[in-house]
Design an enzyme around this catalytic site. Structure first.
Site, PDB file in Angstrom:
ATOM      1  N   ARG A  80      -7.115  18.062   7.208  1.00  0.00           N
ATOM      2  CA  ARG A  80      -7.189  16.605   7.070  1.00  0.00           C
ATOM      3  C   ARG A  80      -6.993  15.943   8.436  1.00  0.00           C
ATOM      4  O   ARG A  80      -7.751  15.032   8.817  1.00  0.00           O
ATOM      5  CB  ARG A  80      -6.119  16.143   6.085  1.00  0.00           C
ATOM      6  CG  ARG A  80      -5.901  14.646   6.015  1.00  0.00           C
ATOM      7  CD  ARG A  80      -4.741  14.346   5.083  1.00  0.00           C
ATOM      8  NE  ARG A  80      -5.126  14.567   3.702  1.00  0.00           N
ATOM      9  CZ  ARG A  80      -5.635  13.634   2.912  1.00  0.00           C
ATOM     10  NH1 ARG A  80      -5.824  12.405   3.365  1.00  0.00           N
ATOM     11  NH2 ARG A  80      -5.954  13.906   1.680  1.00  0.00           N
TER      12      ARG A  80
ATOM     13  N   ASP B 252     -13.729   4.679  -0.165  1.00  0.00           N
ATOM     14  CA  ASP B 252     -13.595   4.199  -1.538  1.00  0.00           C
ATOM     15  C   ASP B 252     -14.830   3.383  -1.893  1.00  0.00           C
ATOM     16  O   ASP B 252     -15.241   2.487  -1.136  1.00  0.00           O
ATOM     17  CB  ASP B 252     -12.340   3.335  -1.689  1.00  0.00           C
ATOM     18  CG  ASP B 252     -11.060   4.131  -1.509  1.00  0.00           C
ATOM     19  OD1 ASP B 252     -11.077   5.342  -1.828  1.00  0.00           O
ATOM     20  OD2 ASP B 252     -10.054   3.552  -1.058  1.00  0.00           O
TER      21      ASP B 252
ATOM     22  N   ASP C  85      -1.566  -0.467   5.830  1.00  0.00           N
ATOM     23  CA  ASP C  85      -1.958   0.110   7.123  1.00  0.00           C
ATOM     24  C   ASP C  85      -3.442  -0.057   7.422  1.00  0.00           C
ATOM     25  O   ASP C  85      -3.871   0.120   8.558  1.00  0.00           O
ATOM     26  CB  ASP C  85      -1.590   1.599   7.191  1.00  0.00           C
ATOM     27  CG  ASP C  85      -2.459   2.461   6.278  1.00  0.00           C
ATOM     28  OD1 ASP C  85      -2.699   2.053   5.131  1.00  0.00           O
ATOM     29  OD2 ASP C  85      -2.900   3.540   6.724  1.00  0.00           O
TER      30      ASP C  85
ATOM     31  N   SER D 192     -11.527   9.643   3.729  1.00  0.00           N
ATOM     32  CA  SER D 192     -12.436   9.282   2.637  1.00  0.00           C
ATOM     33  C   SER D 192     -12.936   7.851   2.708  1.00  0.00           C
ATOM     34  O   SER D 192     -12.493   7.038   3.532  1.00  0.00           O
ATOM     35  CB  SER D 192     -11.758   9.540   1.291  1.00  0.00           C
ATOM     36  OG  SER D 192     -10.578   8.762   1.183  1.00  0.00           O
TER      37      SER D 192
ATOM     38  N   ASP E  96      -0.287   5.169   0.904  1.00  0.00           N
ATOM     39  CA  ASP E  96      -0.647   6.082   1.999  1.00  0.00           C
ATOM     40  C   ASP E  96      -0.594   5.371   3.343  1.00  0.00           C
ATOM     41  O   ASP E  96      -1.255   4.341   3.539  1.00  0.00           O
ATOM     42  CB  ASP E  96      -2.076   6.609   1.791  1.00  0.00           C
ATOM     43  CG  ASP E  96      -2.091   7.965   1.110  1.00  0.00           C
ATOM     44  OD1 ASP E  96      -1.062   8.329   0.513  1.00  0.00           O
ATOM     45  OD2 ASP E  96      -3.125   8.649   1.167  1.00  0.00           O
TER      46      ASP E  96
ATOM     47  N   ARG F 247      -1.139  11.142   2.120  1.00  0.00           N
ATOM     48  CA  ARG F 247      -1.186  12.208   1.118  1.00  0.00           C
ATOM     49  C   ARG F 247       0.025  13.133   1.157  1.00  0.00           C
ATOM     50  O   ARG F 247      -0.030  14.246   0.650  1.00  0.00           O
ATOM     51  CB  ARG F 247      -2.478  13.021   1.239  1.00  0.00           C
ATOM     52  CG  ARG F 247      -3.699  12.343   0.676  1.00  0.00           C
ATOM     53  CD  ARG F 247      -3.578  11.985  -0.798  1.00  0.00           C
ATOM     54  NE  ARG F 247      -3.480  13.148  -1.667  1.00  0.00           N
ATOM     55  CZ  ARG F 247      -2.590  13.279  -2.624  1.00  0.00           C
ATOM     56  NH1 ARG F 247      -1.674  12.358  -2.824  1.00  0.00           N
ATOM     57  NH2 ARG F 247      -2.580  14.343  -3.396  1.00  0.00           N
TER      58      ARG F 247
ATOM     59  N   ARG G  55     -13.036   8.693 -10.186  1.00  0.00           N
ATOM     60  CA  ARG G  55     -11.729   8.318 -10.695  1.00  0.00           C
ATOM     61  C   ARG G  55     -11.827   7.360 -11.879  1.00  0.00           C
ATOM     62  O   ARG G  55     -10.848   6.717 -12.245  1.00  0.00           O
ATOM     63  CB  ARG G  55     -10.882   7.711  -9.571  1.00  0.00           C
ATOM     64  CG  ARG G  55     -10.584   8.724  -8.467  1.00  0.00           C
ATOM     65  CD  ARG G  55      -9.786   8.145  -7.326  1.00  0.00           C
ATOM     66  NE  ARG G  55      -9.534   9.171  -6.313  1.00  0.00           N
ATOM     67  CZ  ARG G  55      -9.028   8.921  -5.109  1.00  0.00           C
ATOM     68  NH1 ARG G  55      -8.710   7.677  -4.761  1.00  0.00           N
ATOM     69  NH2 ARG G  55      -8.841   9.910  -4.248  1.00  0.00           N
TER      70      ARG G  55
ATOM     71  N   ASP H 102       0.867  -1.168   0.000  1.00  0.00           N
ATOM     72  CA  ASP H 102       0.000   0.000   0.000  1.00  0.00           C
ATOM     73  C   ASP H 102       0.909   1.225   0.000  1.00  0.00           C
ATOM     74  O   ASP H 102       2.118   1.123   0.269  1.00  0.00           O
ATOM     75  CB  ASP H 102      -0.886  -0.049   1.249  1.00  0.00           C
ATOM     76  CG  ASP H 102      -1.655   1.225   1.480  1.00  0.00           C
ATOM     77  OD1 ASP H 102      -2.338   1.688   0.546  1.00  0.00           O
ATOM     78  OD2 ASP H 102      -1.564   1.785   2.587  1.00  0.00           O
TER      79      ASP H 102
ATOM     80  N   ARG I   9     -11.595  16.680  -0.460  1.00  0.00           N
ATOM     81  CA  ARG I   9     -10.196  16.428  -0.782  1.00  0.00           C
ATOM     82  C   ARG I   9      -9.400  17.711  -0.991  1.00  0.00           C
ATOM     83  O   ARG I   9      -8.174  17.666  -1.103  1.00  0.00           O
ATOM     84  CB  ARG I   9     -10.100  15.534  -2.030  1.00  0.00           C
ATOM     85  CG  ARG I   9     -10.790  14.174  -1.867  1.00  0.00           C
ATOM     86  CD  ARG I   9     -10.216  13.176  -2.823  1.00  0.00           C
ATOM     87  NE  ARG I   9      -8.799  12.956  -2.565  1.00  0.00           N
ATOM     88  CZ  ARG I   9      -8.321  12.092  -1.672  1.00  0.00           C
ATOM     89  NH1 ARG I   9      -9.140  11.372  -0.941  1.00  0.00           N
ATOM     90  NH2 ARG I   9      -7.024  11.949  -1.522  1.00  0.00           N
TER      91      ARG I   9
END
Length: 242
Positions: free
Chosen positions: A138, A176, A201, A174, A10, A17, A120, A8, A131
């Site tokens: 954040r 997904d 993570d 966020s 992030d 980010r 996306r 992964d 975002r």
């Protein structure tokens, strides 16, 4: 022996980010010269490019949008764009878009900074805070969400009410959203290996790393590790050095 790592990004190779730290980049650059690895992220390619000089740290391939896009760098041409190998298309159903807008309007979190429903192409990323928030904003939302578990509740509602759609927590701010099965676990069938190790993570149930971690646990010659950030990722990799 064809030993492959999957990472992964992030919260695993970079702070959420943010760019890879210089200290970890130095370690990972040396490590990557002796090991084969793939990246799998919920982000799209432009966001990944902001965080990592992945052309300088040569990977076998890059899975973006939770594995719904696969990119192959050309090692013979340094610092070029990667080639798109496949892409799963996804269009957010209208009723689900309406639901997300209702949630956005009714959420008790007091701040909105823009870009809340990000299409996306092969998945949708939904964020209450938006975002376009700063890193400080954040972090503020992330701490609030730890206490209130709003993202978890929203994701569970989507999974219960929207047939054939999955929703998982990604990163700090966020959710997904994509068709059931089009999660990070799909990447394993595209990788040739004798042994495979995944590090992420968000491997707990409800996280966007969980489907792949669960599959690794159930598959011969595969394993996974949960990390809290690049520093721990480095410790894990150092412990695995033969």
């Amino acid at each position: 022996m064809n030993k492959i790592f999957i990472f992964d990004v992030d919260g695993t190779l970079t702070p959420s980010r943010l760019k890879m730290t210089e200290e970890f980049k130095k370690f990972f650059s040396e490590w990557s010269k002796k090991n084969k690895f793939y990246l799998v992220t919920g982000s799209d390619l432009p966001k990944l490019q902001e965080q990592m000089d992945f052309m300088d740290i040569e990977s076998e391939g890059i899975f973006t949008c939770c594995g719904n896009q696969f990119w192959k760098p050309d090692p013979s041409i340094p610092n070029t764009s990667a080639e798109l190998i496949y892409e799963n298309k996804f269009e957010l159903p209208k009723h689900l878009e309406m639901f997300l807008n209702i949630v956005l309007n009714q959420s008790p979190y007091p701040h909105r900074y823009g870009n809340h429903i990000e299409d996306r192409g092969s998945m949708v990323n939904f964020s209450i805070v938006g975002r376009d928030c700063t890193q400080e904003q954040r972090e503020e939302f992330f701490e609030w969400d730890i206490e209130n578990n709003e993202r978890g509740r929203i994701a569970n509602i989507i999974k219960r009410k929207a047939r054939g759609i999955d929703a998982v927590i990604g990163g700090q701010i966020s959710i997904d959203i994509y068709p059931e099965g089009n999660d990070k676990s799909q990447v394993l069938k595209h990788i040739d290996y004798d042994e495979c190790i995944f590090i992420g993570d968000r491997t707990e149930q409800g996280g966007n790393d969980y489907p792949l971690a669960k599959l690794m646990e159930e598959t011969d010659n595969c394993s996974y590790y949960q990390t809290e950030g690049p520093e721990q990722t480095q410790q894990i990799l150092e412990s695995l050095i033969d």
